[in-house]
Design an enzyme around this catalytic site. Structure first.
Site, short mmCIF file in Angstrom:
data_model
loop_
_atom_site.label_atom_id
_atom_site.label_comp_id
_atom_site.label_asym_id
_atom_site.label_seq_id
_atom_site.Cartn_x
_atom_site.Cartn_y
_atom_site.Cartn_z
N GLU A 151 0.85 -1.20 0.00
CA GLU A 151 0.00 0.00 0.00
C GLU A 151 0.88 1.25 0.00
O GLU A 151 1.85 1.32 0.73
CB GLU A 151 -0.91 -0.02 1.24
CG GLU A 151 -1.85 1.15 1.32
CD GLU A 151 -2.64 1.36 0.03
OE1 GLU A 151 -3.31 0.43 -0.44
OE2 GLU A 151 -2.56 2.47 -0.54
N PHE A 152 0.49 2.23 -0.82
CA PHE A 152 1.32 3.44 -0.95
C PHE A 152 0.61 4.69 -0.43
O PHE A 152 1.10 5.79 -0.63
CB PHE A 152 1.72 3.65 -2.42
CG PHE A 152 2.56 2.53 -2.96
CD1 PHE A 152 3.93 2.49 -2.73
CD2 PHE A 152 1.99 1.50 -3.69
CE1 PHE A 152 4.71 1.45 -3.22
CE2 PHE A 152 2.76 0.45 -4.18
CZ PHE A 152 4.13 0.43 -3.95
N CYS A 263 6.25 5.03 8.75
CA CYS A 263 6.80 4.17 7.70
C CYS A 263 8.29 4.40 7.40
O CYS A 263 9.09 3.48 7.53
CB CYS A 263 6.00 4.34 6.42
SG CYS A 263 4.32 3.71 6.57
N1 LIG Z 1 0.29 4.10 8.10
C1 LIG Z 1 0.66 4.30 6.85
O1 LIG Z 1 0.68 5.42 6.35
C2 LIG Z 1 1.06 3.13 5.99
C3 LIG Z 1 1.15 3.30 4.61
C4 LIG Z 1 1.51 2.22 3.81
C5 LIG Z 1 1.79 1.00 4.40
N2 LIG Z 1 1.72 0.86 5.77
C6 LIG Z 1 2.00 -0.46 6.33
O2 LIG Z 1 0.74 -1.08 6.62
C7 LIG Z 1 0.85 -1.90 7.79
C8 LIG Z 1 -0.18 -1.45 8.80
O3 LIG Z 1 0.14 -0.13 9.21
P1 LIG Z 1 -0.86 0.78 10.05
O4 LIG Z 1 -0.26 2.12 10.14
O5 LIG Z 1 -2.22 0.60 9.51
O6 LIG Z 1 -0.76 0.04 11.48
P2 LIG Z 1 -1.64 0.26 12.76
O7 LIG Z 1 -0.76 -0.01 13.91
O8 LIG Z 1 -2.36 1.59 12.65
O9 LIG Z 1 -2.78 -0.86 12.66
C9 LIG Z 1 -2.55 -2.23 12.77
C10 LIG Z 1 -3.81 -2.87 13.36
O10 LIG Z 1 -3.72 -4.28 13.25
C11 LIG Z 1 -4.35 -4.85 14.39
N3 LIG Z 1 -3.91 -6.26 14.50
C12 LIG Z 1 -2.68 -6.75 14.79
N4 LIG Z 1 -2.70 -8.11 14.75
C13 LIG Z 1 -3.96 -8.48 14.43
C14 LIG Z 1 -4.60 -9.74 14.23
N5 LIG Z 1 -3.94 -10.90 14.33
N6 LIG Z 1 -5.90 -9.74 13.91
C15 LIG Z 1 -6.60 -8.59 13.80
N7 LIG Z 1 -6.04 -7.37 13.97
C16 LIG Z 1 -4.74 -7.31 14.28
C17 LIG Z 1 -3.93 -3.95 15.52
O11 LIG Z 1 -4.76 -4.06 16.65
C18 LIG Z 1 -4.02 -2.57 14.85
O12 LIG Z 1 -5.29 -1.98 15.03
C19 LIG Z 1 2.29 -1.78 8.25
O13 LIG Z 1 3.04 -2.81 7.70
C20 LIG Z 1 2.73 -0.45 7.65
O14 LIG Z 1 4.12 -0.40 7.45
C21 LIG Z 1 1.35 1.89 6.56
#
Ligand SMILES: NC(=O)c1ccc[n+]([C@@H]2O[C@H](COP(=O)([O-])OP(=O)(O)OC[C@H]3O[C@@H](n4cnc5c(N)ncnc54)[C@H](O)[C@@H]3O)[C@@H](O)[C@H]2O)c1
Length: 444
Positions: A151-152, A263
């Site tokens: 995801e970007f 990130c």
């Molecule tokens: N935040 C961004 O801007 C962004 C952009 C692109 C990619 N990413 C990537 O996307 C991924 C997620 O990032 P995020 O910022 O959304 O993280 P986040 O910490 O906001 O959310 C992750 C969620 O997953 C839940 N979770 C963990 N294990 C679980 C399970 N087994 N079952 C159900 N829920 C579970 C947690 O409770 C949490 O709510 C990461 O790898 C990040 O690097 C993030």
């Protein structure tokens, strides 16, 4: 199409709500029951423009639901996204894949008919192979394919980014999986977003390479900014002239206090680790990470210099705490090391952020949180702009002068123009822009 989105954080929630808005039926799963409860009531766990309305609309129209029951969501879904966190592992900086693997184990138990398991989390090369092994071991009979679909989206413009991506990267060689992905993203395809089908390992690497490249661009212009200050040049003009070159492009050439967020810092370190493990060290990225870490704390010296060399006993007002505007995300925000360093040097810190203060409070001790920029600036010896929120772009400087002990502005985001600030009677420091007299006073 029925979708299960495992993880309802920034990426899972935004992606899930957008897929629902396209007409798919989406169940967003999170193991945090409190989060699920609030989401089901339409209360957002994060601040992201237009997200509340998007979620409310799709909840109301029955295309979006929230649950902590992973198995029931996966059962009957043709596409299961893994969008859980992949933070830095304590101690060595590798991506912590425990959440991804635990999600994979749970998904395995519930797979029914042919299911495409799609990793949206940012994961190191080879994670898709491991997810496949985990599911296959648990369910030798299951009919599934594991796909990488990084995801970007950017925080602060996440919905717009998801709905209008520059490209969609899909890592799979499985024809049935490709058909499912094409159907999922069909509404975007109509917007002419190119879908790039590549190998799974390639897709995993694309995400890290893209983030590391952007982090490099930021760090490059930050170092050029330091040089500008020494030689009497203006980094804004340098960046503009560079950016007009089509081969370079103008984005990510804004000098500032160093990159932060959920990130870039963690992904740079994880990529470095993958490269080292594979005996293909990425020296440029290693340097970028080190330079950026040092830079965030070094910004406190800029404040110290603006105050004449010592800040002991002074009060510093900091405007903006989040790592960038339009989000409440405080992860790796440059304001954190900046404020700690100011306190270490003996200053008292007052702070204001339009939406990030609740997230900031547990991360900072001894900071006085204020209700607005002018309350924050009251009785301060210097004002520091750490995040360029819109509402800091047209401050009333006469008002500020009246309430501050001394009219000193340290603008770490280059929001203002040097000559304007000097005309308003402020002592002004910014990033990479020497004061007008510097060019005549510098050494030959
Ligand atoms: N935040 C961004 O801007 C962004 C952009 C692109 C990619 N990413 C990537 O996307 C991924 C997620 O990032 P995020 O910022 O959304 O993280 P986040 O910490 O906001 O959310 C992750 C969620 O997953 C839940 N979770 C963990 N294990 C679980 C399970 N087994 N079952 C159900 N829920 C579970 C947690 O409770 C949490 O709510 C990461 O790898 C990040 O690097 C993030």
């Amino acid at each position: 199409m029925r979708i299960a989105m495992i993880g309802s954080g920034y990426v899972g929630l935004v992606s899930g709500a957008c897929f629902a808005d396209f007409g798919h039926r989406v169940t967003c799963v999170d193991k945090d029951a409190e989060k699920v409860d609030s989401l089901a009531r339409g209360v957002m766990p994060i601040y992201e423009q237009d997200l509340e309305d998007l979620v409310a609309r799709n909840l109301r129209e029955g295309r979006l639901t929230f649950t902590s029951g992973l198995a029931e969501a996966v059962r009957g879904a043709q596409a299961v996204f893994i969008a859980v966190g992949t933070p830095s592992r304590r101690g060595d900086g590798h991506a912590d894949l425990s959440y991804v693997y635990s999600a994979a184990r749970e998904i395995a138990t519930a797979i029914g008919d042919f299911t495409v398991v799609i990793t949206k989390s940012t994961v190191p090369v080879g994670t898709g192979d491991e997810v496949e092994i985990i599911i296959r071991k648990a369910r030798p009979d299951a009919d599934f394919a594991v796909v990488s679909n990084p995801e970007f989206l950017r925080e602060g413009s996440a919905i717009q980014d998801f709905k209008h991506p520059d490209r969609i990267v899909v890592g799979t060689e499985d024809a049935r999986a490709k058909a499912v992905i094409a159907e999922l993203y069909r509404p975007l395809y109509l917007n002419a977003a190119p879908i790039l089908y590549v190998g799974r390992r390639t897709a995993e690497l694309v995400k890290y390479a893209a983030n590391a490249f952007l982090a490099t661009k930021i760090t490059f212009i930050n170092e050029i900014a330091d040089l500008c200050e020494k030689v009497g040049a203006d980094v804004q003009d340098v960046a503009r002239a560079m950016g007009l070159d089509n081969r370079i492009g103008s984005k990510f050439l804004h000098a500032g206090p160093g990159f932060g967020g959920s990130c870039f810092p963690k992904d740079a370190v994880a990529l470095i680790k993958t490269a080292q493990d594979n005996d293909a060290a990425l020296r440029i990225v290693e340097t970028v990470a080190a330079v950026n870490d040092a830079r965030k704390r070094a910004m406190s010296r800029k404040v110290m210099t603006a105050l004449g060399g010592s800040i002991r006993g002074k009060t510093i007002a900091v405007l903006g705490l989040t790592f960038k505007p339009n989000t409440d995300d405080m992860r790796e925000a440059p304001s954190i090391p900046l404020i700690t360093a100011l306190q270490d040097m003996g200053a008292s810190v007052r702070a204001y952020d339009p939406v990030g203060m609740e997230q900031a409070k547990p991360l900072m001790t001894g900071v006085e949180f204020c209700n607005g920029p002018y309350e924050c600036a009251a009785r301060a010896d210097a004002l520091v702009i750490a995040t360029e929120w819109e509402q800091f772009r047209a401050l009333d400087f006469d008002h500020l002068k009246r309430v501050m002990v001394s009219p000193i502005l340290v603008d770490l985001r280059n929001v203002y123009r040097t000559d304007d600030m000097l005309a308003k009677g402020f002592s002004y420091a910014s990033v990479g822009r020497a004061l007008p007299f510097a060019s005549t006073s510098r050494k030959k």
